[in-house]
Design an enzyme around this catalytic site. Sequence first.
Site, PDB file in Angstrom:
ATOM      1  N   GLU A  22     -79.232 -63.295  -2.877  1.00 46.36           N
ATOM      2  CA  GLU A  22     -78.738 -62.202  -3.710  1.00 46.36           C
ATOM      3  C   GLU A  22     -77.802 -61.254  -2.942  1.00 46.36           C
ATOM      4  O   GLU A  22     -76.832 -60.742  -3.511  1.00 46.36           O
ATOM      5  CB  GLU A  22     -79.917 -61.399  -4.277  1.00 46.36           C
ATOM      6  CG  GLU A  22     -79.499 -60.397  -5.330  1.00 46.36           C
ATOM      7  CD  GLU A  22     -80.698 -59.750  -6.009  1.00 46.36           C
ATOM      8  OE1 GLU A  22     -80.480 -59.033  -6.987  1.00 46.36           O
ATOM      9  OE2 GLU A  22     -81.842 -59.953  -5.561  1.00 46.36           O
ATOM     10  N   ASP A  23     -78.081 -61.054  -1.650  1.00 48.76           N
ATOM     11  CA  ASP A  23     -77.374 -59.993  -0.913  1.00 48.76           C
ATOM     12  C   ASP A  23     -76.463 -60.469   0.205  1.00 48.76           C
ATOM     13  O   ASP A  23     -75.846 -59.648   0.892  1.00 48.76           O
ATOM     14  CB  ASP A  23     -78.397 -59.002  -0.326  1.00 48.76           C
ATOM     15  CG  ASP A  23     -79.149 -58.253  -1.412  1.00 48.76           C
ATOM     16  OD1 ASP A  23     -78.613 -58.139  -2.522  1.00 48.76           O
ATOM     17  OD2 ASP A  23     -80.263 -57.797  -1.140  1.00 48.76           O
ATOM     18  N   ASP A  50    -118.099 -40.438  -5.976  1.00 55.20           N
ATOM     19  CA  ASP A  50    -117.617 -41.473  -5.059  1.00 55.20           C
ATOM     20  C   ASP A  50    -116.343 -41.051  -4.336  1.00 55.20           C
ATOM     21  O   ASP A  50    -115.449 -41.853  -4.103  1.00 55.20           O
ATOM     22  CB  ASP A  50    -117.412 -42.796  -5.795  1.00 55.20           C
ATOM     23  CG  ASP A  50    -116.421 -42.678  -6.953  1.00 55.20           C
ATOM     24  OD1 ASP A  50    -116.130 -41.539  -7.375  1.00 55.20           O
ATOM     25  OD2 ASP A  50    -115.945 -43.717  -7.435  1.00 55.20           O
ATOM     26  N   HIS A 104     -86.424 -55.024   6.498  1.00 53.71           N
ATOM     27  CA  HIS A 104     -87.142 -55.229   5.226  1.00 53.71           C
ATOM     28  C   HIS A 104     -87.682 -56.662   5.077  1.00 53.71           C
ATOM     29  O   HIS A 104     -88.891 -56.849   4.885  1.00 53.71           O
ATOM     30  CB  HIS A 104     -86.247 -54.856   4.055  1.00 53.71           C
ATOM     31  CG  HIS A 104     -86.819 -55.230   2.722  1.00 53.71           C
ATOM     32  ND1 HIS A 104     -87.982 -54.673   2.219  1.00 53.71           N
ATOM     33  CD2 HIS A 104     -86.406 -56.139   1.792  1.00 53.71           C
ATOM     34  CE1 HIS A 104     -88.250 -55.200   1.038  1.00 53.71           C
ATOM     35  NE2 HIS A 104     -87.317 -56.092   0.758  1.00 53.71           N
ATOM     36  N   HIS A 159     -85.959 -63.959   1.189  1.00 55.59           N
ATOM     37  CA  HIS A 159     -85.916 -63.686  -0.250  1.00 55.59           C
ATOM     38  C   HIS A 159     -84.672 -62.938  -0.719  1.00 55.59           C
ATOM     39  O   HIS A 159     -84.293 -63.032  -1.880  1.00 55.59           O
ATOM     40  CB  HIS A 159     -87.182 -62.929  -0.690  1.00 55.59           C
ATOM     41  CG  HIS A 159     -87.174 -61.470  -0.373  1.00 55.59           C
ATOM     42  ND1 HIS A 159     -87.564 -60.968   0.846  1.00 55.59           N
ATOM     43  CD2 HIS A 159     -86.831 -60.380  -1.115  1.00 55.59           C
ATOM     44  CE1 HIS A 159     -87.469 -59.666   0.842  1.00 55.59           C
ATOM     45  NE2 HIS A 159     -87.016 -59.270  -0.329  1.00 55.59           N
ATOM     46  N   ASP A 202     -92.639 -57.617  -1.193  1.00 57.71           N
ATOM     47  CA  ASP A 202     -91.318 -56.981  -1.242  1.00 57.71           C
ATOM     48  C   ASP A 202     -91.412 -55.566  -1.812  1.00 57.71           C
ATOM     49  O   ASP A 202     -90.875 -54.604  -1.255  1.00 57.71           O
ATOM     50  CB  ASP A 202     -90.404 -57.859  -2.107  1.00 57.71           C
ATOM     51  CG  ASP A 202     -89.095 -57.175  -2.470  1.00 57.71           C
ATOM     52  OD1 ASP A 202     -88.359 -56.784  -1.559  1.00 57.71           O
ATOM     53  OD2 ASP A 202     -88.816 -57.049  -3.677  1.00 57.71           O
TER      54      ASP A 202
END
Length: 572
Positions: free
Chosen positions: A74-75, A257, A46, A70, A136
């Site tokens: 947090e993880d 279109d 990821h 990123h 993300d």
Amino acid sequence: MAHAIPAKLSETIRQNPTGLIARAVTFATAAHTGQKRKSGEPYIIHPLAVGETLLGWGLDEATIAAGILHDTVEDTDATIERITDEFGVDVAFLVNGVTKISKIKYRGAAAQVENLRKMILALSADIRVVFIKLADRLHNMQTLSAVPPQKQKRIAAETDEIYAPLAYRLGMHHVSGDLQDLAFPYLHPKEYSWLKKTLPAQYEERLRYLESFKPHVESLLQENDIRDFTINFRAKRYSSLYRKMIGHDMDISTIYDLIAMRIIVDSTASCYGVLGILHAHYPPLPGRIKDYIAMPKPNGYRSLHTTVIGPNHQIIEFQIRTRQMHEENENGIAAHWLYKQRQQGSRSAHPHLIAKELTWVQQLKQWQAQIESGKNPDEILDTMKIEFFKDRIFAITPTGDVIDLPYGSTPVDFAYHIHTELGNSCVAAKVNDRFVPLDHQISSGDLVEILTQKNKMPSEDWLEFVKTASARDRIRGALRSKETALTKKHRPQKMEFKLSVISRVGLLKDITAIIARSHINIIDVTSIGATTGAFNIIKIVCELSDAEKAQKIALKLRKLKEIREITFHLTK
């Protein structure tokens, strides 16, 4: 590790094996070791996908590195202090911004959508944080099938209503469209299934027609000295097609279109030249010519659009633009950076072309992006800051609603913004689950809880620290009511109206309706007099002490032709 690294990132690492991006990949891979995604794949897939997307958008090294890192704070066991030590203040600032945004959850309240978008920007403080979050979200949506069904719908709704519009307002049309398309099957599964069965044949038929028509257009442009051009096709997305079909009674044949022919040229002058050539050979449909070059859309989109009648009376939509317009239309502000880097002849150069001003106008409905070249690299970071929310803060209620308040607001301002009674009865406040004084200044992202006490009244001291005019007005109003309550028993509170009338059926109902519309409570009604056709006396006692208001009611009552005379007086 090498096999998991996407192509562009892999090439970047090969060219600069000790650079910021390479070090971020090594750090994130180690930090996420042993972690799995819901799909069962290694978690590192990821963040690497996020970095690959940001690299494709042409963003700077710090942004790409922050995108790869990123989720580490947090993880994993990594701290923001360690990120700062390893990668510097700039990268740590961006990672911290993404971490803050990840705590925001969309609860499905339509009235809160705009505030959520504003809050995301306010918490970001730097537009690059939003880019990382969009990259993300893009990969999370591409792998949403591995998430439990109930969570799928919430994430899809959040994507469709929060992140896709953010991307659109940043001018990132391609990203916005991808996010909407990825959310569509989860939000409208039946409609998606129907379109999937119905559209392929329609698309294939239109594509065959346009492919056969393309050589004629190429010859036409070459004959008229348009040399440097590219022609491709843009099929309408499922999500946007569905929205358009709703307004056309679900009739695909009325969507002109379905597939548009896109002509990309080298200059603005060539755009208008191509438009003239097409119109000289194929009749345009009235009202279908749109000049978004002379008058760009609020989010910066530029292109010429025209719909013409082609061979065999087929309707064809053309989009005509320059290469720079095309990149900016697809990737928005990110494309400005990439464009400037190409001008400088260096992919690794720090971006000197950035968004000068990014202002959300008319309650977040329009973006205006003005671009300028930075002269001093030291000033670039400051120009990336999102300044237009510096005087606002966005706090969260315990139920997840976002409250938009002026900078410097306190828990008392927060309480009165929600409801007058909540403000009046406020006795204490918790911010992020910790008790704070009532004059505490709230910050963006704070979770605020108000504690109340029944029959509590506001304190006059609150007027010294509240920030909002509405809170100040309501405090003063409550204090006046308090004073009134203390003297209420000493003043007559009833008003008696005495009316001389010619009786008719329904008259009394008309009279009481006029009084009720003035929000006055009727205590008693007495009718004295003769039968219909003769004069009657009607006495009405109301909860009212204001003589001026009584006079206004009397004037309204006199408009009834059966009323001959009205008097009123206070009574106990």
